[in-house]
Each structure stands twice: as C-alpha cells, then as structure tokens.
Design a protein around this motif. Sequence first.
Motif, PDB file in Angstrom:
ATOM      1  N   VAL A  79       5.474  -7.060  13.304  1.00 62.10           N
ATOM      2  CA  VAL A  79       4.598  -5.897  13.185  1.00 62.10           C
ATOM      3  C   VAL A  79       4.754  -5.286  11.790  1.00 62.10           C
ATOM      4  O   VAL A  79       3.766  -5.011  11.103  1.00 62.10           O
ATOM      5  N   ARG A  80       6.015  -5.114  11.348  1.00 61.88           N
ATOM      6  CA  ARG A  80       6.219  -4.507  10.019  1.00 61.88           C
ATOM      7  C   ARG A  80       5.694  -5.415   8.904  1.00 61.88           C
ATOM      8  O   ARG A  80       5.004  -4.927   8.005  1.00 61.88           O
ATOM      9  N   PRO A  81       5.992  -6.728   8.927  1.00 61.18           N
ATOM     10  CA  PRO A  81       5.397  -7.583   7.889  1.00 61.18           C
ATOM     11  C   PRO A  81       3.873  -7.496   7.844  1.00 61.18           C
ATOM     12  O   PRO A  81       3.283  -7.471   6.773  1.00 61.18           O
ATOM     13  N   LEU A  82       3.233  -7.436   9.024  1.00 63.85           N
ATOM     14  CA  LEU A  82       1.769  -7.364   9.020  1.00 63.85           C
ATOM     15  C   LEU A  82       1.276  -5.986   8.573  1.00 63.85           C
ATOM     16  O   LEU A  82       0.308  -5.875   7.819  1.00 63.85           O
ATOM     17  N   ARG A  83       1.965  -4.930   9.029  1.00 67.42           N
ATOM     18  CA  ARG A  83       1.512  -3.569   8.689  1.00 67.42           C
ATOM     19  C   ARG A  83       1.830  -3.189   7.250  1.00 67.42           C
ATOM     20  O   ARG A  83       1.146  -2.376   6.651  1.00 67.42           O
ATOM     21  N   GLU A  84       2.953  -3.755   6.730  1.00 70.66           N
ATOM     22  CA  GLU A  84       3.408  -3.284   5.423  1.00 70.66           C
ATOM     23  C   GLU A  84       3.464  -4.406   4.379  1.00 70.66           C
ATOM     24  O   GLU A  84       2.796  -4.341   3.358  1.00 70.66           O
ATOM     25  N   SER A  85       4.266  -5.457   4.649  1.00 70.02           N
ATOM     26  CA  SER A  85       4.480  -6.477   3.603  1.00 70.02           C
ATOM     27  C   SER A  85       3.183  -7.184   3.230  1.00 70.02           C
ATOM     28  O   SER A  85       2.962  -7.522   2.068  1.00 70.02           O
ATOM     29  N   LEU A  86       2.323  -7.468   4.234  1.00 69.58           N
ATOM     30  CA  LEU A  86       1.113  -8.237   3.974  1.00 69.58           C
ATOM     31  C   LEU A  86      -0.131  -7.356   3.880  1.00 69.58           C
ATOM     32  O   LEU A  86      -1.243  -7.865   3.876  1.00 69.58           O
ATOM     33  N   VAL A  87       0.078  -6.052   3.783  1.00 74.37           N
ATOM     34  CA  VAL A  87      -1.083  -5.147   3.832  1.00 74.37           C
ATOM     35  C   VAL A  87      -1.965  -5.279   2.587  1.00 74.37           C
ATOM     36  O   VAL A  87      -3.135  -4.916   2.604  1.00 74.37           O
ATOM     37  N   GLY A  88      -1.421  -5.857   1.520  1.00 71.26           N
ATOM     38  CA  GLY A  88      -2.233  -6.073   0.312  1.00 71.26           C
ATOM     39  C   GLY A  88      -2.951  -7.401   0.315  1.00 71.26           C
ATOM     40  O   GLY A  88      -3.738  -7.693  -0.584  1.00 71.26           O
ATOM     41  N   ASP A  89      -2.677  -8.218   1.318  1.00 70.21           N
ATOM     42  CA  ASP A  89      -3.251  -9.567   1.381  1.00 70.21           C
ATOM     43  C   ASP A  89      -4.382  -9.562   2.412  1.00 70.21           C
ATOM     44  O   ASP A  89      -4.684  -8.528   3.028  1.00 70.21           O
ATOM     45  N   LYS A  90      -5.004 -10.716   2.609  1.00 70.42           N
ATOM     46  CA  LYS A  90      -6.051 -10.825   3.631  1.00 70.42           C
ATOM     47  C   LYS A  90      -5.597 -11.873   4.646  1.00 70.42           C
ATOM     48  O   LYS A  90      -5.528 -13.068   4.324  1.00 70.42           O
ATOM     49  N   VAL A  91      -5.274 -11.418   5.832  1.00 72.89           N
ATOM     50  CA  VAL A  91      -4.808 -12.346   6.875  1.00 72.89           C
ATOM     51  C   VAL A  91      -6.030 -12.963   7.548  1.00 72.89           C
ATOM     52  O   VAL A  91      -6.963 -12.256   7.943  1.00 72.89           O
ATOM     53  N   ASN A  92      -6.013 -14.281   7.653  1.00 75.82           N
ATOM     54  CA  ASN A  92      -7.147 -14.969   8.278  1.00 75.82           C
ATOM     55  C   ASN A  92      -6.827 -15.487   9.674  1.00 75.82           C
ATOM     56  O   ASN A  92      -7.735 -15.684  10.480  1.00 75.82           O
ATOM     57  N   ARG A  93      -5.553 -15.713   9.927  1.00 80.45           N
ATOM     58  CA  ARG A  93      -5.218 -16.327  11.212  1.00 80.45           C
ATOM     59  C   ARG A  93      -3.782 -15.986  11.598  1.00 80.45           C
ATOM     60  O   ARG A  93      -2.890 -15.975  10.750  1.00 80.45           O
ATOM     61  N   VAL A  94      -3.587 -15.715  12.870  1.00 78.14           N
ATOM     62  CA  VAL A  94      -2.240 -15.557  13.430  1.00 78.14           C
ATOM     63  C   VAL A  94      -2.185 -16.492  14.622  1.00 78.14           C
ATOM     64  O   VAL A  94      -3.033 -16.410  15.514  1.00 78.14           O
ATOM     65  N   LEU A  95      -1.234 -17.391  14.623  1.00 72.21           N
ATOM     66  CA  LEU A  95      -1.160 -18.422  15.664  1.00 72.21           C
ATOM     67  C   LEU A  95       0.285 -18.521  16.109  1.00 72.21           C
ATOM     68  O   LEU A  95       1.160 -18.746  15.278  1.00 72.21           O
TER      69      LEU A  95
END
Length: 450
Positions: A140-156
């Motif tokens: 949750v923290r990596p997605l909310r914070e670490s990767l918040v500047g990136d564009k996530v296309n898929r979570v599997l």
Amino acid sequence: MRTRPLKVALLGCGVVGSEVARIMTTHADDLAARIGAPVELAGVAVRRPGRVRAGIDPALVTTDATALVKRGDIDVVVEVIGGIEPARRLITTAFEHGASVVSANKALLAEDGPALHQAAEAHGADLYYEAAVAGAIPLVRPLRESLVGDKVNRVLGIVNGTTNFILDRMDTSGAGYAEALDEATALGYAEADPTADVEGFDAAAKAAILAGIAFHTRVSLDQVHREGITEVTAADIRSARRMGCTVKLLAICERAQDGNSVTARVHPAMIPLSHPLASVREAYNAVFVEAEAAGRLMFYGPGAGGSPTASAVLGDLVAACRNKLSGARGPGESAYTQLPVSPTGKAVTRYHISLDVSDKPGVLAQCAMVFAEHGVSIDTVRQQGKAAPENAVPSGAEGTVGTAAASDGEASLVVVTHRATDAALSATVEALRKLDTVRGVASTMRVEGE
Ligand code: HSE
C-alpha cells in the motif's frame, strides 16, 4: 525527544492485536526513538475481558470500545477487529474525536474506503491500512507513496495465502480440492468457514483496494469480478502441468490499452512455471506491479499471520505518530482520475478449454469454426480418446492433434487460445456448449502471465 507520550487505543486483541501490543512493549525504546516521543498503550478494547493476555496490563482492558475512542486524549486508534460493524462506527468516531486510525480491515476498506477517507480528511486525521493487503508485504505504501510519481499499468498477484496453500498442495501432491482444503484446515491456514478465502472474497477486497490506489480511481468490491478455487480439479492441475504451467488464484488489476478504463478481477488461472509467481509456494503472497517508468517490480512475503500483519500495523503506527508530532498529514485518498471500471468481459486474456466431444469426423472442424466465428484464435489443440490411458497420448503433443483411438466414441479436446477479450472467450464457450457433438465443457480456465 518529547517526553509526553502519544496515546494509542487498540481495538481488538486477537492474533494480530496481541502481537501489536507485544511489539509496542518490547520495542518501546526503539519506537520512541524512531517517532521522537514515547508511545503508550492507553486502552485495549476486547469482547471477552476474562481471557488472560500476556504482557497486557489488565487495567487497560475494556469492553467499551466506544468510550475508549471517545476519550479525547487518544492520538492513534489501531483497529484490528475486522468486519464492517462495529469497526466502521468506531473508526468514524475516532476521527470525530481527533485520532488518526491504523486499520487492517480489508473488508471495510473495500466496502467503504471513500467514506472513511472523507471522514479522516474532514477531521485532519490520517488513515493508514498497510496491513489490509498482503500482511507484512509493503504494498500500500509503495503504491501510495513510492510509485506515486509513476504510472502503474498493471497489478498482478497472489494475495490470499489460504488458497495458495491449497493450490500448491494440489499441485505438489496430486490431491483433489477437498483433500487439500482439509489439510489447510488441519494446519490452521483455512478457517472453519473457509468461504471468504476459497470463494475469492478476501482476494477481491484486496484487489479493489489495490486497483483504487494504483489507478487513482474508486473501485468498489462489486466491480471486481470474482471466481474462487472450489471448482479447480486435480485434472485442471494435471492439464496445467502438461502445458508447463501451474494454477494460482490471481488478483489482476489492469489499465485498458487505451488508458481510459480499468478492470479488476480475481480468478484461478494457469501461469507458466517460468513465471516468478509460479514459484510462490505454500501460504506466501506475491504481487507484481508494472509501472511505466519503474518497469516490473515484485513484492513477496508472508501475507497473513499475527507477527507479519503486526509488522505492517506497527509501520503505519509509527507513520501516524510522526505526523501527529509534526502536525503533518499522510497521503489521503487519490481518486482524481475517475476512470470507469469496465466489466471483466473487456479484459484481454487467454483460455484453456477442456471439452468432452463425440469422436467422429468433422467434430474438431466444427469446434474450430465456433472459435473462428467469435474472432478467437486457437493457439494449441490436444485430443485424446477417453478410453485410452493417458500414457497412450504421444508426448510433446502440445500444438498438435493426438490420434489416440477412442473405443467409446468420446474424446477429450483441450484447446488453448490466443489472447482475446474475456467476453469473446466466454461467448465461444457458451456456443460450444450448444453443439450436439460437445457432450460437456469439462473446464475453462484463463491462462495468464505470459
Ligand atoms: N485469509 C487471508 C489469507 C489472510 O489466507 O491470505 C487475511 O487476509
């Protein structure tokens, strides 16, 4: 360091709560140093006060959770009760009384996350929930914070340990579903009522949470397509093995190719043995995140259990306490994209279809025509006569049509498709069912991870 302690109310003192309390006590000095102030367990709300709880001062134990969260001097409420009510009411009351909240409650977050975020926002409080998804694994923290500047296309990923344990046992021992479930129950992985796990509800709640954070949109539980593992048979697992695959219960959250919508689904799927998720054994969890700039990231570890879940809770507790001290706020809800959630029919996938057919001239062509009519391209076909022993099938028959004789006029036809929309694939299966020469559709399973 501030000497006045931050006060923590613990709601629930079961497997996770008791571990949170234990770590708060045994690691008190380290936690104080990392936060900048001591943290004090100010109250523990339980349902059964008579139970002995090692390491917890009985004077802190109460059955009145409402009074505890209303005290007014509580800085952070840790909710590890689970379920919808009374957890929802208690969390809302905690916000109203100035506390931040750390929750491990996936069902509540999936059902009512936006309202909880709004309540936190309205009262200037934090809502953290790392422990709601995949136990100890930071996700949750990596997605909310670490990767918040990136564009996530898929979570599997594999986000349910119980079902992974069952499928792993079926794969390694050849056991059927019921036998593997019995073993999971005996070892304490499956609960007495395993419905939430085996029917995919637990994984679907986690998928809703992950999709919402990853794509900055709102995904409700009823928008997640859900299939459990109860229909997975030993024959499916053997069939997967013949293809060089294994079967996993996957949670898949995807941005559409055009970027204008998302899908979220939970279902069993065959994945190649070469895929990293195939080597996730027993009750472990693992999640792949594919982001535009970061590329592919894999998060792996224990997804349940008292200590692993408590680790995630403690991480959130430290963050919430630091914010309290500095007057800062953690990340709130980010749902600005408002991307629509498409039905799973729009997802693009592959199918493994096992048919029982009449073994006579033209049947294969007739079946192939149904695929063609629905715009679904066939990748491989394998046929075997029903009466023939399995070892009579020519080895390496993948991609070929076997010719084992069928003495009873029935054959098993296994078709693996190329990628197509889920809607086209399921329409193909429905049309196949209607053919006179198709005696039954033994199984259909998606193929992912290639
Ligand atoms: N029952 C879940 C699992 C753990 O088996 O992974 C809590 O979400």
